[in-house]
Write a protein that holds these residues in place. Sequence first.
Motif, short mmCIF file in Angstrom:
data_model
loop_
_atom_site.label_atom_id
_atom_site.label_comp_id
_atom_site.label_asym_id
_atom_site.label_seq_id
_atom_site.Cartn_x
_atom_site.Cartn_y
_atom_site.Cartn_z
N VAL A 33 -4.25 4.72 9.81
CA VAL A 33 -5.19 3.66 8.73
C VAL A 33 -5.22 4.84 7.66
CG1 VAL A 33 -7.16 2.81 8.69
CG2 VAL A 33 -6.54 2.86 10.93
N ARG A 34 -5.65 5.23 7.29
CA ARG A 34 -5.46 6.42 5.93
C ARG A 34 -3.77 5.59 5.21
NH1 ARG A 34 -9.35 9.86 3.50
NH2 ARG A 34 -9.70 9.92 5.76
N ASP A 35 -3.11 6.23 5.91
CA ASP A 35 -2.21 6.31 5.66
C ASP A 35 -1.88 4.12 4.79
OD1 ASP A 35 -1.09 8.57 5.34
OD2 ASP A 35 0.18 8.66 7.62
N LEU A 36 -1.68 3.20 5.79
CA LEU A 36 -1.76 2.00 5.22
C LEU A 36 -2.71 1.87 4.43
CD1 LEU A 36 -0.56 -0.33 6.24
CD2 LEU A 36 -2.18 -1.02 7.97
N ALA A 37 -4.15 2.10 4.40
CA ALA A 37 -4.58 1.61 3.13
C ALA A 37 -4.56 2.49 2.01
CB ALA A 37 -5.85 2.28 3.84
N GLU A 38 -3.40 3.58 1.54
CA GLU A 38 -2.92 4.49 0.76
C GLU A 38 -1.62 3.54 0.61
OE1 GLU A 38 -0.40 8.00 -0.16
OE2 GLU A 38 -1.91 8.50 0.91
N ALA A 39 -0.84 2.95 1.40
CA ALA A 39 0.31 1.73 0.78
C ALA A 39 -0.24 0.37 0.52
CB ALA A 39 1.04 1.96 1.95
N ALA A 40 -1.80 0.35 0.62
CA ALA A 40 -2.37 -1.33 0.06
C ALA A 40 -3.25 -1.05 -1.07
CB ALA A 40 -2.96 -2.08 1.58
N CYS A 42 -5.77 0.26 -0.74
CA CYS A 42 -7.23 -0.10 -1.02
C CYS A 42 -8.43 1.13 0.14
CB CYS A 42 -7.83 -1.43 -0.25
SG CYS A 42 -6.73 -0.97 1.93
N HIS A 43 -8.70 0.93 0.54
CA HIS A 43 -9.93 1.81 1.14
C HIS A 43 -9.98 1.79 2.59
CE1 HIS A 43 -13.42 4.07 2.98
NE2 HIS A 43 -13.30 4.70 1.39
N PRO A 44 -9.47 3.10 2.72
CA PRO A 44 -9.41 2.98 5.33
C PRO A 44 -10.15 2.07 5.81
CG PRO A 44 -9.47 5.22 4.13
CD PRO A 44 -9.52 4.18 2.90
N SER A 45 -11.58 2.12 4.74
CA SER A 45 -11.92 1.07 5.54
C SER A 45 -12.22 -0.33 6.01
CB SER A 45 -13.78 1.64 5.34
OG SER A 45 -14.12 0.40 4.19
N LYS A 46 -11.61 -0.70 4.98
CA LYS A 46 -11.25 -1.93 4.79
C LYS A 46 -10.04 -2.33 6.38
CE LYS A 46 -9.52 -5.79 1.61
NZ LYS A 46 -9.42 -6.53 0.69
N ILE A 47 -9.08 -1.01 6.19
CA ILE A 47 -8.14 -1.30 7.37
C ILE A 47 -8.69 -1.26 8.51
CG2 ILE A 47 -5.87 -0.16 8.08
CD1 ILE A 47 -5.30 -1.55 5.24
N ASP A 48 -9.59 -0.25 8.54
CA ASP A 48 -10.38 -0.19 9.70
C ASP A 48 -10.32 -2.17 10.30
OD1 ASP A 48 -11.60 1.16 11.82
OD2 ASP A 48 -12.88 0.76 10.65
N HIS A 49 -11.87 -2.56 9.46
CA HIS A 49 -12.47 -3.12 8.96
C HIS A 49 -11.50 -4.99 9.78
CE1 HIS A 49 -15.67 -2.32 6.78
NE2 HIS A 49 -15.90 -1.61 8.20
N LEU A 50 -10.42 -4.13 9.17
CA LEU A 50 -9.12 -5.82 9.11
C LEU A 50 -8.98 -5.89 10.66
CD1 LEU A 50 -7.06 -6.07 6.77
CD2 LEU A 50 -8.37 -8.00 7.19
N ARG A 51 -8.73 -4.09 11.52
CA ARG A 51 -8.11 -3.77 12.93
C ARG A 51 -9.27 -4.25 13.79
NH1 ARG A 51 -4.75 0.54 14.40
NH2 ARG A 51 -6.73 1.32 15.43
#
Length: 99
Positions: A33-40, A42-51
């Motif tokens: 989640v953290r690495d994908l957030a960094e690539a995008a 955005c904040h890691p919580s956004k990726i977590d909320h999408l998941r």
Amino acid sequence: MSVRPQQNPMQLVSTDLLILLMKRTGDGRSISVRDLAEAADCHPSKIDHLRNGRRQTATQAEAEAIARRLGVDLMCLWEHTGRTVEAPAEPAHAAAVPA
């Protein structure tokens, strides 16, 4: 001061697909989640909320970056919102409650 033009958000097609693609990206490896957030960017919580389905939208730039990092075409994972696809209402963020 310049005003940024408003963009319609991109809507995630499937949380299950996002999870699956994160387990096996285009290069065959998983991504956190953290690495994908960094690539995008955005904040890691956004990726977590999408998941987990608490959020269904991202900006076009975030959606493009996520798709690129996962190794898929943008429209495999996202759909445009606007004239034909109405953006879902995102839940309100937690606000302070008066004592």
